[in-house]
Design a protein around this motif. Structure first.
Motif, PDB file in Angstrom:
ATOM      1  N   SER A 121       0.834  -1.197   0.000  1.00 36.15           N
ATOM      2  CA  SER A 121       0.000   0.000   0.000  1.00 36.15           C
ATOM      3  C   SER A 121       0.869   1.247   0.000  1.00 36.15           C
ATOM      4  CB  SER A 121      -0.910  -0.002   1.232  1.00 36.15           C
ATOM      5  OG  SER A 121      -1.661   1.163   1.303  1.00 36.15           O
ATOM      6  N   GLY A 122       0.538   2.194  -0.885  1.00 33.00           N
ATOM      7  CA  GLY A 122       1.248   3.465  -0.947  1.00 33.00           C
ATOM      8  C   GLY A 122       2.556   3.432  -1.685  1.00 33.00           C
ATOM      9  N   ILE A 123       2.916   2.312  -2.304  1.00 30.04           N
ATOM     10  CA  ILE A 123       4.211   2.183  -2.958  1.00 30.04           C
ATOM     11  C   ILE A 123       4.226   2.837  -4.337  1.00 30.04           C
ATOM     12  CG2 ILE A 123       3.912   0.020  -4.212  1.00 30.04           C
ATOM     13  CD1 ILE A 123       6.881   0.978  -1.938  1.00 30.04           C
ATOM     14  N   GLY A 124       3.045   3.136  -4.916  1.00 31.05           N
ATOM     15  CA  GLY A 124       2.989   3.833  -6.195  1.00 31.05           C
ATOM     16  C   GLY A 124       2.337   3.050  -7.317  1.00 31.05           C
ATOM     17  N   LYS A 125       1.489   2.063  -6.994  1.00 32.27           N
ATOM     18  CA  LYS A 125       0.842   1.258  -8.041  1.00 32.27           C
ATOM     19  C   LYS A 125      -0.126   2.107  -8.865  1.00 32.27           C
ATOM     20  CE  LYS A 125      -0.932  -1.616  -5.095  1.00 32.27           C
ATOM     21  NZ  LYS A 125      -0.431  -0.975  -3.865  1.00 32.27           N
ATOM     22  N   ARG A 127      -0.151   5.313  -9.194  1.00 32.82           N
ATOM     23  CA  ARG A 127       0.594   6.337  -9.935  1.00 32.82           C
ATOM     24  C   ARG A 127       1.211   5.757 -11.201  1.00 32.82           C
ATOM     25  NH1 ARG A 127       1.764   9.449 -12.756  1.00 32.82           N
ATOM     26  NH2 ARG A 127       3.048  11.335 -12.603  1.00 32.82           N
ATOM     27  N   LEU A 128       1.657   4.511 -11.169  1.00 30.89           N
ATOM     28  CA  LEU A 128       2.195   3.876 -12.369  1.00 30.89           C
ATOM     29  C   LEU A 128       1.088   3.603 -13.383  1.00 30.89           C
ATOM     30  CD1 LEU A 128       4.750   2.848 -13.706  1.00 30.89           C
ATOM     31  CD2 LEU A 128       4.412   0.636 -12.583  1.00 30.89           C
ATOM     32  N   LEU A 129      -0.122   3.257 -12.905  1.00 36.65           N
ATOM     33  CA  LEU A 129      -1.247   3.102 -13.822  1.00 36.65           C
ATOM     34  C   LEU A 129      -1.580   4.432 -14.500  1.00 36.65           C
ATOM     35  CD1 LEU A 129      -3.785   0.758 -11.958  1.00 36.65           C
ATOM     36  CD2 LEU A 129      -2.399   0.233 -13.959  1.00 36.65           C
ATOM     37  N   GLU A 130      -1.496   5.516 -13.754  1.00 35.76           N
ATOM     38  CA  GLU A 130      -1.737   6.827 -14.346  1.00 35.76           C
ATOM     39  C   GLU A 130      -0.697   7.155 -15.405  1.00 35.76           C
ATOM     40  OE1 GLU A 130      -1.709   9.428 -11.042  1.00 35.76           O
ATOM     41  OE2 GLU A 130      -3.737   8.907 -10.353  1.00 35.76           O
ATOM     42  N   ALA A 131       0.556   6.798 -15.142  1.00 35.78           N
ATOM     43  CA  ALA A 131       1.599   7.020 -16.146  1.00 35.78           C
ATOM     44  C   ALA A 131       1.351   6.176 -17.389  1.00 35.78           C
ATOM     45  CB  ALA A 131       2.969   6.701 -15.538  1.00 35.78           C
ATOM     46  N   THR A 132       0.832   4.961 -17.214  1.00 35.91           N
ATOM     47  CA  THR A 132       0.483   4.125 -18.361  1.00 35.91           C
ATOM     48  C   THR A 132      -0.622   4.768 -19.185  1.00 35.91           C
ATOM     49  OG1 THR A 132       1.070   2.160 -17.063  1.00 35.91           O
ATOM     50  CG2 THR A 132      -0.263   1.825 -19.035  1.00 35.91           C
ATOM     51  N   ARG A 133      -1.613   5.316 -18.503  1.00 33.95           N
ATOM     52  CA  ARG A 133      -2.710   5.985 -19.208  1.00 33.95           C
ATOM     53  C   ARG A 133      -2.217   7.212 -19.967  1.00 33.95           C
ATOM     54  NH1 ARG A 133      -6.105   8.479 -15.093  1.00 33.95           N
ATOM     55  NH2 ARG A 133      -6.001   6.373 -14.242  1.00 33.95           N
ATOM     56  N   ASP A 134      -1.296   7.972 -19.351  1.00 37.06           N
ATOM     57  CA  ASP A 134      -0.775   9.161 -20.024  1.00 37.06           C
ATOM     58  C   ASP A 134       0.047   8.801 -21.257  1.00 37.06           C
ATOM     59  OD1 ASP A 134      -1.969  10.617 -18.038  1.00 37.06           O
ATOM     60  OD2 ASP A 134      -0.132  10.831 -16.845  1.00 37.06           O
ATOM     61  N   ALA A 276      -3.242  -3.622 -11.038  1.00 36.23           N
ATOM     62  CA  ALA A 276      -2.485  -3.275  -9.832  1.00 36.23           C
ATOM     63  C   ALA A 276      -3.082  -4.011  -8.647  1.00 36.23           C
ATOM     64  CB  ALA A 276      -2.508  -1.775  -9.589  1.00 36.23           C
ATOM     65  N   ARG A 277      -2.237  -4.607  -7.836  1.00 33.31           N
ATOM     66  CA  ARG A 277      -2.713  -5.381  -6.682  1.00 33.31           C
ATOM     67  C   ARG A 277      -1.632  -5.448  -5.618  1.00 33.31           C
ATOM     68  NH1 ARG A 277      -0.587 -10.623  -6.629  1.00 33.31           N
ATOM     69  NH2 ARG A 277       0.528 -11.219  -8.524  1.00 33.31           N
ATOM     70  N   ARG A 278      -2.034  -5.849  -4.449  1.00 35.64           N
ATOM     71  CA  ARG A 278      -1.086  -6.069  -3.361  1.00 35.64           C
ATOM     72  C   ARG A 278      -0.565  -7.499  -3.404  1.00 35.64           C
ATOM     73  NH1 ARG A 278      -4.361  -3.228   1.689  1.00 35.64           N
ATOM     74  NH2 ARG A 278      -4.511  -1.124   0.749  1.00 35.64           N
ATOM     75  N   PRO A 279       0.568  -7.780  -2.781  1.00 41.54           N
ATOM     76  CA  PRO A 279       1.090  -9.150  -2.790  1.00 41.54           C
ATOM     77  C   PRO A 279       0.144 -10.111  -2.080  1.00 41.54           C
ATOM     78  CG  PRO A 279       2.780  -7.580  -2.086  1.00 41.54           C
ATOM     79  CD  PRO A 279       1.485  -6.834  -2.102  1.00 41.54           C
ATOM     80  N   GLY A 280       0.158 -11.356  -2.516  1.00 43.38           N
ATOM     81  CA  GLY A 280      -0.688 -12.376  -1.915  1.00 43.38           C
ATOM     82  C   GLY A 280      -1.468 -13.137  -2.960  1.00 43.38           C
TER      83      GLY A 280
END
Length: 602
Positions: A121-125, A127-134, A276-280
């Motif tokens: 949580s909070g690591i930037g997942k 934000r990376l999806l937003e960069a992919t969209r841009d 985007a997801r958390r580990p597990g």
């Protein structure tokens, strides 16, 4: 000022001492009723802006000059934070951006890709999806967010994606979505018209099955649904498209199976799935397959964390030593870093920095004014996503008036607008922290209100049976919770989501077990007999004569009459089979007399 344990071991206590404490105590002693004085020369800046109600000189023992004290007035709201919640340049993620750009290039050439972004949580997942969209210029873009509230609702992710594809709003009625689906199928995939009911199942539309669907065997319908939805998406999205799915660890099992089927079709499609997801192992876990790229987001390196801290405080710079302490304590977590910067900016130093992301979220909520804090906590009852008008549902006196535009403006940095009028918590951790701050009694009342209003505003409450079951269960309303869980299970079976159906059935059983057991009533004959005897005594004017102890004992030992209730029979049976124990002076006297008689005869 000194703080610590004072006194001997038998009477030791934790206390604070010093000039600041003494001055505060003397100011409070001179305060008027319902007022709070403060000395601005010594007090820290308050977390909220307040109105001053005038100042006066107060003479205090130990002070050569009078102390100028201000009376604290009503709060004006939270102070503006120096760290703005704006999108910053993606820092320290060059390798991850390279993977995304490579996947986008493969989609342009006709080979679909799936980018699996995994991180805490909070690591930037996000934000990376937003960069992919841009970076996806000229692509068709669809987005869905998984939530814990809908993790058991079949095809919840595809409800969002397909509605956005059809241009149907979140609040539009099912009839509007069905009409738009029929038009789209007729125009782009007329060969799928016999299988329209299967696409409608993924959209949660109760479309009557065609003869072709009814002829399918039950074990083949789910596979046919996956195939039909895949063909419909191929017809509706022929060109390059980006489909984002955030928080996939909350994805329901039916959506997981459909997404895995589509991953197998990616080599033939021009689609890029960004997940985007958390580990597990919860929710969706990307399979090992061609066209699947996995990105494990690690914490930022120390130089990148320093650079991000400088960018976040560019307009309101902080001392360099503060930025270094914050960057080191954040552990490379971008969201925690920004929370620490906000705390350092508000407190003016590093002494009161939170120790964890959870503590930072709690500190951020506590920094709000009491009215805004209560508003955020009430909003957390709806989950991650809600509409501002829903806050007007809470009309209890304890909740206060509905929020106005000024209130929403003060807390706008906590939410994102999805473009349709709905708001979403920017951090799931922030929502969870706000929800945990609700007292249990208030939490039950709010959930009961939400359940009642959702059922009232929905044409058919059975359509949202899963959500209603959850709200009723938390509210402590066991019977409607069990009933709606059973309805949700049957509806899940109708769309071949058997895993979700099993979960709802298990939830119904759990609710039934936790429900209080009703008291077993007495039989009618038993009640009638007691009422008849009582009325007879009242009409005759006779009072009940106390029954002697020996008579009561013999009556209890008699066999129960036929027709009594089970509790009466059980109590009489137990008293009849239990031996009577004799005790007291009369029993001891009888034993003494018997022993004397045996001695004299001997």
């Amino acid at each position: 000022m000194f703080a610590g344990d004072i006194g001997p071991s038998c009477r030791r206590t934790y206390t604070v001492m010093g000039d600041v404490v003494n001055l505060a105590a003397r100011l409070m002693a001179k305060a008027e009723p319902d007022s709070v004085p403060r000395d601005r020369r010594r007090d820290r800046p308050l977390e909220h802006g307040v109105r001053d109600r005038g100042a006066r000189a107060v003479r205090s023992w130990g002070k050569a000059e009078p102390v100028k004290a201000w009376t604290v007035g009503k709060a004006k709201g939270s102070r503006a934070h120096a760290v703005a919640d704006t999108r910053l340049p993606l820092t320290g993620r060059n390798a991850e951006l390279g993977v995304v750009r490579k996947a986008l290039g493969g989609v342009r050439t006709g080979s679909g890709q799936l980018v699996d972004i995994v991180g805490d949580s909070g690591i930037g997942k996000t934000r990376l999806l937003e960069a992919t969209r841009d970076a996806a210029m000229g692509y068709r873009k669809l987005r869905a967010v998984c939530e814990a509230y809908t993790s058991a609702a079949p095809y919840a992710v595809w409800h969002q994606l397909l509605r956005e594809l059809l241009g149907v709003g979140r609040d539009d009625e099912a009839a509007v979505a069905e009409a738009r689906l029929r038009d789209e199928v007729t125009a782009k995939a007329p060969d799928l018209e016999p299988w329209l009911a299967l696409i409608g199942a993924a959209l949660d539309l109760g479309i009557a099955p065609s003869p072709e669907v009814e002829m399918l065997a039950a074990e083949n319908r789910r596979a046919k649904l996956h195939e039909t939805v895949s063909r419909f998406l191929a017809a509706a999205l022929p060109g390059p498209a980006v489909l984002e799915i955030d928080d996939a660890h909350h994805m329901d099992e039916a959506s997981v199976d459909l997404l895995r089927h589509l991953v197998g079709q990616l080599p033939e499609r021009k689609w890029l799935f960004g997940v985007a997801r958390r580990p597990g192992d919860a929710g969706f876990v990307a399979p090992e397959a061609p066209g699947v790229a996995r990105i494990d987001l690690k914490p930022l390196a120390q130089p990148d964390a320093l650079r991000l801290a400088e960018l976040a405080t560019k307009e309101h710079p902080l001392p360099s030593h503060v930025i270094e302490v914050v960057a080191q304590r954040s552990g490379g977590n971008p969201q925690f870093l920004r929370d620490l910067l906000r705390s350092a900016s508000d407190s003016g130093g590093t002494a009161a920095l939170p120790d964890s992301a959870e503590a930072a979220a709690l500190s951020r909520i506590d920094a709000l004014s009491p009215e805004d804090r209560a508003l955020v906590r009430r909003a957390s009852v709806f989950g991650l996503t809600f509409h501002p008008r829903m806050l007007a549902w809470f009309d209890d006196v304890e909740d206060g008036p509905p929020p106005d535009d000024e209130a929403w403006a003060r807390i706008a940095d906590l939410f994102d607008d999805d473009g349709t009028g709905y708001l979403r918590f920017r951090q799931s951790l922030l929502r969870d922290t706000a929800y945990e701050g609700l007292p249990f009694k208030q939490r039950r009342r709010l959930h009961a209100t939400v359940a009642a209003r959702v059922a009232e505003e929905t044409d058919d409450p059975d359509d949202v049976a899963g959500i209603l079951s959850l709200h009723h269960f938390v509210a402590g309303e066991h019977e409607p919770a069990r009933r709606y869980a059973t309805i949700a299970a049957k509806r899940a079976e109708d769309v071949y989501a058997y895993v979700e159906a099993a979960r709802f059935y298990a939830q119904a059983l759990e609710v039934a077990r936790s429900a209080p057991t009703p008291r077993r009533p007495r039989s009618r004959r038993c009640r009638n007999r007691s009422q008849t005897r009582g009325s007879g005594r009242e009409s005759s004017g006779k009072r009940r004569t106390p029954t002697p102890k020996r008579a009561r004992s013999s009556r209890a030992a008699s066999s129960p009459k036929r027709g009594c209730c089970s509790s009466c029979r059980g109590s009489r049976r137990s008293s009849a089979t239990t031996p009577r124990r004799s005790s007291g002076p009369s029993e001891r006297a009888r034993r003494w007399k018997a022993s004397r008689a045996s001695t004299s005869s001997g």
